[in-house]
Write a protein that holds these residues in place. Sequence first.
Motif, PDB file in Angstrom:
ATOM      1  N   LYS A   1       0.833  -1.209   0.000  1.00 50.10           N
ATOM      2  CA  LYS A   1       0.000   0.000   0.000  1.00 50.10           C
ATOM      3  C   LYS A   1       0.867   1.257   0.000  1.00 50.10           C
ATOM      4  O   LYS A   1       0.559   2.255  -0.666  1.00 50.10           O
ATOM      5  CB  LYS A   1      -0.916  -0.008   1.224  1.00 50.10           C
ATOM      6  N   GLY A   2       1.985   1.198   0.744  1.00 49.39           N
ATOM      7  CA  GLY A   2       2.893   2.341   0.782  1.00 49.39           C
ATOM      8  C   GLY A   2       3.590   2.546  -0.542  1.00 49.39           C
ATOM      9  O   GLY A   2       3.810   3.682  -0.985  1.00 49.39           O
ATOM     10  N   LYS A   3       3.936   1.430  -1.210  1.00 50.44           N
ATOM     11  CA  LYS A   3       4.594   1.521  -2.516  1.00 50.44           C
ATOM     12  C   LYS A   3       3.667   2.092  -3.577  1.00 50.44           C
ATOM     13  O   LYS A   3       4.131   2.745  -4.522  1.00 50.44           O
ATOM     14  CB  LYS A   3       5.111   0.148  -2.934  1.00 50.44           C
ATOM     15  N   GLU A   4       2.369   1.909  -3.417  1.00 51.58           N
ATOM     16  CA  GLU A   4       1.406   2.499  -4.362  1.00 51.58           C
ATOM     17  C   GLU A   4       1.466   4.025  -4.287  1.00 51.58           C
ATOM     18  O   GLU A   4       1.334   4.715  -5.308  1.00 51.58           O
ATOM     19  CB  GLU A   4      -0.008   2.025  -4.035  1.00 51.58           C
ATOM     20  N   ILE A   5       1.693   4.535  -3.081  1.00 53.77           N
ATOM     21  CA  ILE A   5       1.768   5.989  -2.913  1.00 53.77           C
ATOM     22  C   ILE A   5       3.005   6.551  -3.590  1.00 53.77           C
ATOM     23  O   ILE A   5       2.990   7.681  -4.097  1.00 53.77           O
ATOM     24  CB  ILE A   5       1.765   6.352  -1.414  1.00 53.77           C
ATOM     25  N   VAL A   6       4.081   5.752  -3.620  1.00 52.92           N
ATOM     26  CA  VAL A   6       5.313   6.207  -4.272  1.00 52.92           C
ATOM     27  C   VAL A   6       5.035   6.598  -5.704  1.00 52.92           C
ATOM     28  O   VAL A   6       5.529   7.619  -6.208  1.00 52.92           O
ATOM     29  CB  VAL A   6       6.407   5.116  -4.206  1.00 52.92           C
ATOM     30  N   GLU A   7       4.265   5.808  -6.402  1.00 55.11           N
ATOM     31  CA  GLU A   7       3.905   6.116  -7.798  1.00 55.11           C
ATOM     32  C   GLU A   7       2.951   7.298  -7.857  1.00 55.11           C
ATOM     33  O   GLU A   7       3.082   8.195  -8.693  1.00 55.11           O
ATOM     34  CB  GLU A   7       3.265   4.880  -8.442  1.00 55.11           C
ATOM     35  N   LYS A   8       2.002   7.305  -6.943  1.00 58.99           N
ATOM     36  CA  LYS A   8       0.939   8.312  -6.967  1.00 58.99           C
ATOM     37  C   LYS A   8       1.442   9.722  -6.618  1.00 58.99           C
ATOM     38  O   LYS A   8       0.889  10.725  -7.096  1.00 58.99           O
ATOM     39  CB  LYS A   8      -0.142   7.881  -5.973  1.00 58.99           C
ATOM     40  N   ILE A   9       2.523   9.778  -5.845  1.00 60.47           N
ATOM     41  CA  ILE A   9       2.960  11.064  -5.305  1.00 60.47           C
ATOM     42  C   ILE A   9       3.927  11.812  -6.226  1.00 60.47           C
ATOM     43  O   ILE A   9       4.273  12.964  -5.967  1.00 60.47           O
ATOM     44  CB  ILE A   9       3.624  10.849  -3.921  1.00 60.47           C
ATOM     45  N   GLN A  10       4.342  11.188  -7.320  1.00 57.30           N
ATOM     46  CA  GLN A  10       5.348  11.800  -8.192  1.00 57.30           C
ATOM     47  C   GLN A  10       4.898  13.141  -8.769  1.00 57.30           C
ATOM     48  O   GLN A  10       5.683  14.093  -8.848  1.00 57.30           O
ATOM     49  CB  GLN A  10       5.731  10.834  -9.322  1.00 57.30           C
ATOM     50  N   ASP A  11       3.635  13.232  -9.181  1.00 54.90           N
ATOM     51  CA  ASP A  11       3.136  14.509  -9.715  1.00 54.90           C
ATOM     52  C   ASP A  11       3.134  15.593  -8.632  1.00 54.90           C
ATOM     53  O   ASP A  11       3.416  16.764  -8.906  1.00 54.90           O
ATOM     54  CB  ASP A  11       1.719  14.336 -10.276  1.00 54.90           C
ATOM     55  N   GLN A  12       2.810  15.196  -7.422  1.00 57.97           N
ATOM     56  CA  GLN A  12       2.831  16.139  -6.307  1.00 57.97           C
ATOM     57  C   GLN A  12       4.249  16.662  -6.097  1.00 57.97           C
ATOM     58  O   GLN A  12       4.453  17.862  -5.880  1.00 57.97           O
ATOM     59  CB  GLN A  12       2.329  15.478  -5.020  1.00 57.97           C
ATOM     60  N   TYR A  13       5.241  15.781  -6.160  1.00 57.46           N
ATOM     61  CA  TYR A  13       6.635  16.194  -6.020  1.00 57.46           C
ATOM     62  C   TYR A  13       6.977  17.281  -7.032  1.00 57.46           C
ATOM     63  O   TYR A  13       7.573  18.311  -6.696  1.00 57.46           O
ATOM     64  CB  TYR A  13       7.581  15.009  -6.239  1.00 57.46           C
ATOM     65  N   LYS A  14       6.616  17.038  -8.296  1.00 55.96           N
ATOM     66  CA  LYS A  14       6.948  17.994  -9.363  1.00 55.96           C
ATOM     67  C   LYS A  14       6.278  19.337  -9.117  1.00 55.96           C
ATOM     68  O   LYS A  14       6.915  20.399  -9.242  1.00 55.96           O
ATOM     69  CB  LYS A  14       6.509  17.432 -10.711  1.00 55.96           C
ATOM     70  N   ASP A  15       5.007  19.313  -8.763  1.00 65.24           N
ATOM     71  CA  ASP A  15       4.263  20.560  -8.592  1.00 65.24           C
ATOM     72  C   ASP A  15       4.737  21.341  -7.366  1.00 65.24           C
ATOM     73  O   ASP A  15       4.853  22.571  -7.411  1.00 65.24           O
ATOM     74  CB  ASP A  15       2.759  20.259  -8.472  1.00 65.24           C
ATOM     75  N   VAL A  16       5.016  20.631  -6.284  1.00 65.30           N
ATOM     76  CA  VAL A  16       5.502  21.311  -5.082  1.00 65.30           C
ATOM     77  C   VAL A  16       6.877  21.919  -5.342  1.00 65.30           C
ATOM     78  O   VAL A  16       7.149  23.069  -4.967  1.00 65.30           O
ATOM     79  CB  VAL A  16       5.568  20.337  -3.893  1.00 65.30           C
TER      80      VAL A  16
END
Length: 316
Positions: free
Chosen positions: A103-118
């Motif tokens: 479940k935590g590894k799923e967030i790794v993929e999901k959070i990449q766009d957030q990283y770029k925008d932040v």
Amino acid sequence: MNFFDTVGKLAIGSRLRLLSEKITEDAAQIFKLYNIDMQPKWFPVFYVLSTEGASTVTAIAREIGHSHPSVSKIVTEMAKKGYVKEKNDKADGRRNMVSLSPKGKEIVEKIQDQYKDVNNAVEDLSANTRNDLWKAIGEWEFLLEQKSLLRRVQEQKKERESARVQIVDYKPAYREAFRALNEEWISTWFKMEEADHKALDDPRGYILNKGGHILVALYEGEPVGVCALIKMKDPAYDFELAKMAVSPRAQGRNIGWLLGNAVIEKARSLGARKLYLESNTVLKPAINLYYKLGFQKVTGRATPYERCNIQMELSI
């Protein structure tokens, strides 16, 4: 009235805390914006596990600069959410290894766009400022690691209070202070000896009339420190630095250092080449002061004091 403009740098802690709280509040909303159920305080632990893989709580704490209990609590909270899992290290069964769960590894993929925008938002914010906050924080962290703000304030306090100290020559009005200050420290650590009584009962006859000198440290007019230069018959030494005492109520004001330097300068003005002193290693602050003043340990000279277990000299 703007509080921070009025108070200025005195409120640096409050201002940084307020800025941190604002950013943390936004961070919580940013996670929601990207549909990621995560608390901002979890992010450092999550990022380390996502980039470095399985690790111990101790290693994570060291990596992110948090305490072990703090990281342990975060790991427990993340485990309840199903984001991390713990298991014994195969190589060392005494250690627990923490890693991201599926479940935590799923967030790794999901959070990449957030990283770029932040990252882009922070870059845009920096581009509109005259000062680089990120670099400034790094500089402050480095400097505070070398010397804490507390230590710096302590030094400023000592410097300010030292300016109120006046070193003067002995006069009869200071006779009682000379005795009381010395009796106080001697009685606290040891016992009064015959040589003490000779010097303290008759400082003029035992010290001054024989070519010696006594200096007194005044703090706002009150005698709080004393030190004597006793003329020696030993051809190897000109004077003995003796009977140095500073009131416990006046410690922390650099008085010992100021008094020691003044006595050395007095000896130098008298043409002295070498000074001698006796002490006891249980008096650690005093011994450290003597080393700081330039004295070095010597051995072999007879002493009238039972308490003496270290002898030192200074070449001027």
